[in-house]
Design a protein around this motif. Structure first.
Motif, short mmCIF file in Angstrom:
data_model
loop_
_atom_site.label_atom_id
_atom_site.label_comp_id
_atom_site.label_asym_id
_atom_site.label_seq_id
_atom_site.Cartn_x
_atom_site.Cartn_y
_atom_site.Cartn_z
N THR A 1 0.65 -1.40 0.01
CA THR A 1 0.02 0.08 0.06
C THR A 1 0.98 1.41 0.06
O THR A 1 0.60 2.23 -0.71
CB THR A 1 -0.86 -0.15 1.20
OG1 THR A 1 -1.95 -1.22 1.28
CG2 THR A 1 -1.78 1.22 1.12
N LEU A 2 2.15 1.20 0.89
CA LEU A 2 2.80 2.26 0.94
C LEU A 2 3.63 2.54 -0.31
O LEU A 2 3.82 3.64 -0.84
CB LEU A 2 3.58 2.25 2.07
CG LEU A 2 3.15 2.46 3.43
CD1 LEU A 2 4.37 2.39 4.51
CD2 LEU A 2 2.65 4.03 3.38
N LEU A 3 4.18 1.38 -1.11
CA LEU A 3 5.06 1.55 -2.21
C LEU A 3 4.14 1.89 -3.41
O LEU A 3 4.76 2.51 -4.20
CB LEU A 3 5.65 0.31 -2.53
CG LEU A 3 6.92 -0.09 -1.40
CD1 LEU A 3 7.29 -1.46 -1.74
CD2 LEU A 3 7.97 0.98 -1.41
N ALA A 4 2.75 1.75 -3.55
CA ALA A 4 1.84 2.03 -4.34
C ALA A 4 1.79 3.38 -4.87
O ALA A 4 1.47 4.11 -5.69
CB ALA A 4 0.69 1.14 -4.53
N TRP A 5 1.98 4.27 -3.57
CA TRP A 5 1.88 5.78 -3.68
C TRP A 5 2.85 6.56 -4.48
O TRP A 5 2.51 6.90 -5.59
CB TRP A 5 1.99 5.95 -2.14
CG TRP A 5 1.51 7.52 -2.17
CD1 TRP A 5 1.32 8.52 -3.22
CD2 TRP A 5 1.25 8.44 -0.95
NE1 TRP A 5 0.81 9.60 -2.70
CE2 TRP A 5 0.64 9.71 -1.09
CE3 TRP A 5 1.43 7.93 0.51
CZ2 TRP A 5 0.40 10.56 -0.32
CZ3 TRP A 5 1.27 9.18 1.36
CH2 TRP A 5 0.60 10.22 0.95
N PRO A 6 4.16 6.18 -4.16
CA PRO A 6 5.18 6.77 -5.18
C PRO A 6 5.39 6.08 -6.40
O PRO A 6 5.66 6.75 -7.58
CB PRO A 6 6.47 6.68 -4.39
CG PRO A 6 6.21 5.53 -3.49
CD PRO A 6 4.84 5.60 -2.97
N LEU A 7 5.06 4.72 -6.56
CA LEU A 7 5.61 3.94 -7.67
C LEU A 7 4.42 3.98 -8.87
O LEU A 7 4.76 4.16 -10.00
CB LEU A 7 6.02 2.61 -7.36
CG LEU A 7 7.22 2.57 -6.51
CD1 LEU A 7 7.29 0.88 -6.33
CD2 LEU A 7 8.46 3.19 -7.54
N LEU A 8 3.26 4.00 -8.25
CA LEU A 8 1.83 3.85 -8.91
C LEU A 8 0.89 5.27 -9.09
O LEU A 8 0.16 5.37 -9.76
CB LEU A 8 1.16 2.79 -8.90
CG LEU A 8 1.59 1.34 -8.94
CD1 LEU A 8 0.74 0.23 -8.74
CD2 LEU A 8 2.40 0.98 -10.16
N GLY A 9 1.16 6.02 -8.11
CA GLY A 9 0.57 7.35 -8.15
C GLY A 9 -0.63 7.19 -7.40
O GLY A 9 -1.76 7.83 -7.80
N THR A 10 -1.06 6.05 -6.66
CA THR A 10 -1.92 5.63 -5.83
C THR A 10 -2.20 6.07 -4.35
O THR A 10 -1.62 5.07 -3.69
CB THR A 10 -2.57 4.63 -6.38
OG1 THR A 10 -1.48 3.50 -5.90
CG2 THR A 10 -2.92 4.43 -7.71
N PRO A 11 -2.18 7.18 -3.80
CA PRO A 11 -2.27 7.22 -2.54
C PRO A 11 -3.23 6.57 -1.79
O PRO A 11 -4.22 6.27 -2.15
CB PRO A 11 -2.36 8.87 -2.42
CG PRO A 11 -3.36 9.13 -3.17
CD PRO A 11 -2.82 8.26 -4.54
#
Length: 289
Positions: free
Chosen positions: A109-119
């Motif tokens: 969940t945390l990594l998807a924020w910077p890598l996929l742009g999904t906060p």
């Protein structure tokens, strides 16, 4: 038996087989070094999976353009997940290692924020608070005085969780090979360097294995790294991925309880609260919006 009923039964078989491997590894590590143990079991299991794939008529070849993705998946899913996860057990109890490693959905969940742009959504934010709160309870037994005797294990466990989560975020496109063939290549290739390191550096002796050690080594080869991969793929054919993923939360639960029963590891209020918080947080993280 209907497809869903069969899928649920296969899910129970899968999670039970993986869960019992946790106390088994603690028993085996009393007699054999970690990477040699995992390397032997993994390479043999990879050959068994390849034989099963071949027998089912599946192609074992990998398209050249897919090789880099296969190698990356091998690192995140096997070298980090299995290798680091095994190494952490040298320093940690089963309850500590299992709960730290199964925090991988929180890290995804945390990594998807910077890598996929999904906060994270509000629900996912609550999941992070619950999950990391549980980790804090687990590691805070001595007032967060993490001594040198546990710190390597904590780092290996978190490394396994974070790298596996990274793979889950970045390996979203399926490989152009069958799941069984993919598992055979990943398990075999990922465990081969562990086998080499084990026999060149750790230098285990076959004579050090007691009947109990042999039993665990054979079990680890045939069940968690062999049978359970087959039942897991069949589970995914019969159940929605979200249901199957949530069902894997039984692995640390069963693993911690079986470790308390079989090898006498402590299971007190702190472990129970940490387990409830971490598994609750992971459940929220896995649920669809």
């Amino acid at each position: 038996m209907g497809g869903r009923s069969a899928g649920l039964l296969l899910l129970v078989v899968t999670t039970a087989g993986w869960a019992l491997n946790w106390p088994g590894m603690k028993i085996l590590l009393r007699e054999w070094p970690p990477l040699a143990s995992r390397g032997v079991a993994g390479v043999v299991a990879g050959l068994i999976l390849a034989a099963l794939a071949w027998r089912a008529g599946e192609k074992l070849s990998v398209p050249r353009e897919a090789v880099p993705r296969l190698l990356f998946a091998t690192f995140t899913n096997v070298v980090a997940w299995m290798g680091f996860g095994t190494l952490c057990m040298v320093w940690l109890r089963v309850s500590e290692g299992a709960l730290l490693i199964y925090s991988m959905a929180l890290w995804a969940t945390l990594l998807a924020w910077p890598l996929l742009g999904t906060p994270p959504t509000l629900r996912q934010g609550a999941a992070l608070v619950l999950g990391f709160g549980g980790i804090g309870v687990l590691l805070g037994g001595d007032g967060f005085s993490l001594g040198a005797e546990k710190l390597p294990g904590i780092l290996f466990a978190l490394g396994a969780a974070v790298f596996f989560a990274l793979g889950a975020v970045l390996n979203r496109k399926p490989l152009p090979i069958s799941p069984m063939t993919s598992a055979a290549w990943q398990v075999g290739l990922g465990c081969l360097p562990m086998l080499a390191w084990g026999f060149l550096v750790e230098r285990p002796s076959w004579g050090d294995l007691t009947p109990a050690g042999w039993g665990v080594l054979i079990y680890m080869t045939l069940v968690p790294m062999g049978l359970c991969y087959v039942t897991w793929f069949e589970t995914l054919r019969r159940l929605p991925p979200q249901t199957a993923a949530t069902g894997t939360l039984l692995v640390p639960l069963f693993g911690v309880i079986s470790a308390a029963v079989w090898i006498g590891e402590p299971l007190g209020w702190r472990e129970a609260v940490a387990m409830a918080l971490v598994l609750g947080g992971v459940t929220l993280a896995l649920r669809k919006a």
